[in-house]
Each structure stands twice: as C-alpha cells, then as structure tokens.
Design an enzyme around this catalytic site. Structure first.
Site, PDB file in Angstrom:
ATOM      1  N   SER A  44       0.822  -1.208   0.000  1.00  0.00           N
ATOM      2  CA  SER A  44       0.000   0.000   0.000  1.00  0.00           C
ATOM      3  C   SER A  44       0.858   1.262   0.000  1.00  0.00           C
ATOM      4  CB  SER A  44      -0.913   0.016   1.230  1.00  0.00           C
ATOM      5  OG  SER A  44      -1.571   1.262   1.359  1.00  0.00           O
ATOM      6  N   ALA A  87       9.661  10.342   8.781  1.00  0.00           N
ATOM      7  CA  ALA A  87      10.063  10.397  10.192  1.00  0.00           C
ATOM      8  C   ALA A  87       9.072   9.620  11.035  1.00  0.00           C
ATOM      9  CB  ALA A  87      10.121  11.843  10.690  1.00  0.00           C
ATOM     10  N   TYR A 153      11.595  12.152  20.865  1.00  0.00           N
ATOM     11  CA  TYR A 153      11.235  12.591  19.514  1.00  0.00           C
ATOM     12  C   TYR A 153      11.858  13.954  19.208  1.00  0.00           C
ATOM     13  CZ  TYR A 153       8.409  15.008  16.005  1.00  0.00           C
ATOM     14  OH  TYR A 153       8.005  15.762  14.932  1.00  0.00           O
ATOM     15  N   LYS A 157      14.730  15.215  16.307  1.00  0.00           N
ATOM     16  CA  LYS A 157      14.487  16.260  15.321  1.00  0.00           C
ATOM     17  C   LYS A 157      15.508  17.397  15.451  1.00  0.00           C
ATOM     18  CE  LYS A 157      11.593  16.128  12.698  1.00  0.00           C
ATOM     19  NZ  LYS A 157      11.592  15.498  11.341  1.00  0.00           N
ATOM     20  N   GLY A 282       8.181  16.593  30.749  1.00  0.00           N
ATOM     21  CA  GLY A 282       8.207  16.584  29.294  1.00  0.00           C
ATOM     22  C   GLY A 282       7.051  17.315  28.647  1.00  0.00           C
TER      23      GLY A 282
END
Length: 331
Positions: A44, A87, A153, A157, A282
């Site tokens: 897909s 990502a 995360y 980045k 966080g």
C-alpha cells in the site's frame, strides 16, 4: 505555471499526512514526482493509493525505507528537489522506543544529506517541528529561540536539524529547514488532538476523553503548510536557513475543544485521561509562532482560519465515523 513544473521532485514520507497532500499538490502543478512510501506487506501507498489508482503520468511511487542508504541514494540522485518528510512522529511512542526514532529520524536524514552531498544542484527541504523549542522562555517563538528537547522525539528532530545546518556549512549542501508548528486537517492520525476531539464528538459521545487541557498550540491547516513547502523549495533562502510556519495565534486544548463543539453543533464535556498525559517534565506548555520571518523571506502567510479548517476536517471525518458505527452495528 509553477516554478516546479517539470522539475524532478522526491518526497520522502509521501504516504503520510502532510506528505500525501504535498504529493497531490506537486502532481497538480506539473512536477515529475517520485514518492518514497514506507514498505509494508500489503503493497500500500497509504493515503496515496487513490491517487495512484488514477495513474497520473507524472507520479512514480516507490516502497522503501529511509534508513536504507542505497535506496535513498538512488532516489536523491535523480531529483532536483527533495522534500524530506519521512520520520517517526508519535511523541508518546518515542518514550517507549527511542532507538527507533534515532535510526529513522537521525539516520534517515543523514542518508538524505550524504546523497545530496554527492548530487550538486539538488535542493533539500528538511522538515522540522515546533517541538524542538520545548516550553519556551518567552513567546512568540522566533527561529533564533534556544532548542531544547522535552521528548526523545524532539531530541532526534533537533539532531536532524543540526545535521542539516552542519552539512550546509561543512560541505555546501543546499539544504534548508522548514519548521511547521501544529499542522492539522484531513488524513491526520486519530491520535492527534483535533481528530481525537472531532471523532468522539461526531460519534455522538457526550463525554470526550482527552489528556491535559491547558497546553496551548499554534494550529496551521495542512494546505497552508504545503504552500510553505513549495515556497521554501523555490525561494532564494541560502543553505542552512531555518524558516518556521505558524499563524501567530494559539489556543489551549480546552479552548480547542469548545471550538470543535461549535463546529459540529455538539454539547459534551471533557474527561481527562492520565494515561495520555506526558511525563510532567516533558509537557510543552505553549507553542506560539512569530510568523514574521516566513512572510519576509518566502512570502508565506496562512489563509485558513482555525474554525474553517476545523469544519473542513470534520466534514472529512464524518463519513468515516459513520462508516465505523455502521460496521459495528452489522457485526
């Protein structure tokens, strides 16, 4: 005619939320588009299956993995412009599996940069995120604000953004970084806050389950974010530049909930779920962009108001929610 008409364009993460909208726009504007979609056993192309079925002559979709050096190199070498969106983005999952975020977000970006290093004349538009700012010392946030990781995360980045800057400085790679704030619209994951709220309201729930309701976010509709990508690719901003996309206004999750209720004509209340709350240290309290640089250097400003974008998103979600309810009824 678009400045990208006829250009050879690669979009990594083409099967995702923003990537699929970007691919559709590029195809519409006449670019020769190659889309890298993550390999899966179903073959897909994600959100691009429907577009692929129409067989536009200027679209070539590939299944692969951004972590595969050879795969990435072959695709980058054939491109004039690379939009790098591939990502892992699920912040809660990054606390559970940080190594996978490093290999995909950092290693994948490195693969793109190494290939671009050997492909003079290729412009790379790297995709950042407003999460790299953490909770800022002051608002509105400008591109010069200190970077601080409040999640694994965000750390990956930041690392990817810094790699891009270093490759521009060290090797002359024509790479620029676009830093969207919170993009929303059709096709966004139901785990994101706006589809979460709208989906529950459209399902007729009188109590909507959410995490923290006090964090504030700057929301940009997906078509405006796509416009920012196109402008960044064709602008004269020098390698190593960073431009952020945001509206310059923000709302709390609680205020967003009220707006969603107004849009769908629902009356409901919030039930906070502690399991969806980030670790205390966080939690990013506020993300509010100063959009001045985006206007000054790429001529970008958002066109869709938040309420209008919410209505469009609700219209897209409604038949899907109805379909799920019907499927449950007929079991």
């Amino acid at each position: 005619m678009s400045a990208l008409t006829g250009a050879r364009v690669l979009v990594t993460g083409a099967d995702g939320f923003i990537g699929s909208h970007l691919v559709e726009k590029l195809v519409e504007e006449g670019a020769e588009v190659c889309g890298l979609c993550v390999y899966n056993s179903n073959g897909s192309y994600g959100w691009l299956d429907e577009l692929d079925a129409r067989r536009p002559p200027n679209l070539d979709l590939r299944l692969g993995d951004i972590r595969d050096t050879r795969c990435v190199r072959e695709l980058v070498e054939a491109a004039d412009v690379v939009f790098h969106l591939a990502a892992l983005i699920a912040i809660p999952y990054s606390y559970q599996a940080p190594a996978s975020f490093v290999s995909t977000n950092v290693g994948g970006t490195l693969n793109v940069l190494e290939a671009a290093r050997d492909s003079p004349g290729t412009r790379v538009v790297n995709t950042s995120t407003s999460e790299v700012y953490g909770t800022p010392e002051d608002v509105p946030i400008r591109e010069s604000h200190r970077l601080q990781a409040f999640s694994p995360y965000a750390a990956t980045k930041i690392a990817a953004d810094q790699l891009c800057e270093s490759y521009a400085r060290s090797f002359g790679v024509d790479v620029v970084t676009l830093r969207p704030f919170n993009t929303f619209g059709p096709r966004q994951s139901l785990r994101a806050v706006i589809p979460t709220i709208l989906g529950q309201l459209l399902a007729g729930r009188e109590t909507v389950k959410l995490g923290s309701v006090w964090p504030k976010r700057d929301f940009t509709f997906v078509s405006d974010t796509v416009d920012g990508f196109l402008r960044m690719a064709t602008s004269g901003v020098p390698p190593g530049s960073v431009v952020q996309l945001g509206t310059g206004s923000c709302v709390s999750v609680g205020e967003l909930f009220d707006l969603c209720c107004d849009v769908v004509g629902a009356s409901a209340k919030i039930e906070s779920e502690s399991l969806r709350v980030r670790p205390d240290a966080g939690e990013v309290e506020v993300l509010l962009s100063d959009p001045a640089r985006a206007w000054d250097v790429i001529g970008w400003k958002p066109e869709r108001e938040l309420a209008e974008g919410l209505a469009i998103t609700a219209d897209w979600l409604r038949p899907r929610v109805d379909g799920q309810r019907a499927a449950r009824y007929h079991r």
